[in-house]
Design an enzyme around this catalytic site. Structure first.
Site, mmCIF file in Angstrom:
data_model
loop_
_atom_site.group_PDB
_atom_site.id
_atom_site.type_symbol
_atom_site.label_atom_id
_atom_site.label_comp_id
_atom_site.label_asym_id
_atom_site.label_seq_id
_atom_site.Cartn_x
_atom_site.Cartn_y
_atom_site.Cartn_z
ATOM 1 N N HIS A 104 43.597 -16.556 100.292
ATOM 2 C CA HIS A 104 43.665 -15.197 99.757
ATOM 3 C C HIS A 104 45.072 -14.818 99.324
ATOM 4 C CE1 HIS A 104 45.863 -12.550 102.560
ATOM 5 N NE2 HIS A 104 45.581 -13.493 103.441
ATOM 6 N N CYS A 105 45.117 -13.815 98.461
ATOM 7 C CA CYS A 105 46.353 -13.111 98.121
ATOM 8 C C CYS A 105 45.990 -11.631 98.197
ATOM 9 C CB CYS A 105 46.895 -13.543 96.753
ATOM 10 S SG CYS A 105 45.747 -13.363 95.379
ATOM 11 N N ALA A 106 46.712 -10.769 97.544
ATOM 12 C CA ALA A 106 46.425 -9.335 97.654
ATOM 13 C C ALA A 106 45.054 -8.993 97.069
ATOM 14 C CB ALA A 106 47.523 -8.523 96.979
ATOM 15 N N TYR B 221 43.028 -9.625 100.386
ATOM 16 C CA TYR B 221 43.664 -9.222 101.642
ATOM 17 C C TYR B 221 42.660 -8.592 102.610
ATOM 18 C CZ TYR B 221 46.788 -6.864 104.898
ATOM 19 O OH TYR B 221 47.408 -6.424 106.036
#
EC number: 3.1.3.-
Length: 171
Positions: free
Chosen positions: A109-111, A39
């Site tokens: 992306h993710c977290a 993130y």
């Protein structure tokens, strides 16, 4: 034990219960135009040296990047063992392939940059594999990315879905 069951057993066994790896903090270039990050990397994308055309956001949270020409594509995915991410593999891998072919940089992306985005990157790399040994290629990519980044696709359900589509179904 049949061949498919053996492959699934060996792949899950060789990638599970490994030492705990640290969550990655840096963005990783995966191919010429495909990057894997978290993130924070996405929030920093407008000021990155890489001139991103796209950000593929796999978190549950929708956001904008003010004062930026970056196109954000949002696929809200929950990082748990019940989410069926396999239904997105074909569309995401086709999109990433187009970005690579057109020289349009994209950040996936993710977290934390580990499970959801890692799974899509692993699916993309597996989809590009033309080798006759998908089981070995899976292990090569998985361990290479883990060595490079630290934690990578730790969610056992996501791993299993990739193995079923790109290894088991190929044999």
């Amino acid at each position: 034990m049949d061949k498919k069951s053996l492959y699934k057993y060996l792949l899950l066994r060789s990638t599970g219960d490994m030492h705990k790896a640290k969550s990655p903090t840096i963005m990783t270039r995966v191919t010429n135009n495909v990057y894997l990050g978290n993130y924070k990397n996405a929030m920093d994308a407008p000021s990155s040296e890489v001139k991103f055309k796209y950000v593929l956001n796999l978190t549950m949270d929708k956001y904008t990047l003010p004062n930026s020409n970056i196109n954000i594509i949002h696929i809200p995915l929950v990082d748990d063992t019940t989410t069926d991410i396999s239904k997105y593999f074909d569309d995401v891998t086709a999109f990433l392939s187009k970005c690579d072919q057109r020289n349009e940089p994209v950040l996936v992306h993710c977290a934390a940059g580990v499970n959801r985005s890692g799974a899509m990157i692993l699916a993309y790399l597996m989809s590009k594999n033309k080798e006759s040994l998908p089981m070995l290629y899976f292990l090569y990519v998985y361990h290479s990315m883990r060595d490079l980044r630290g934690a990578f696709v730790e969610n056992p359900s996501f791993k299993r879905q990739i193995i079923e589509k790109y290894v088991i179904d190929k044999n």
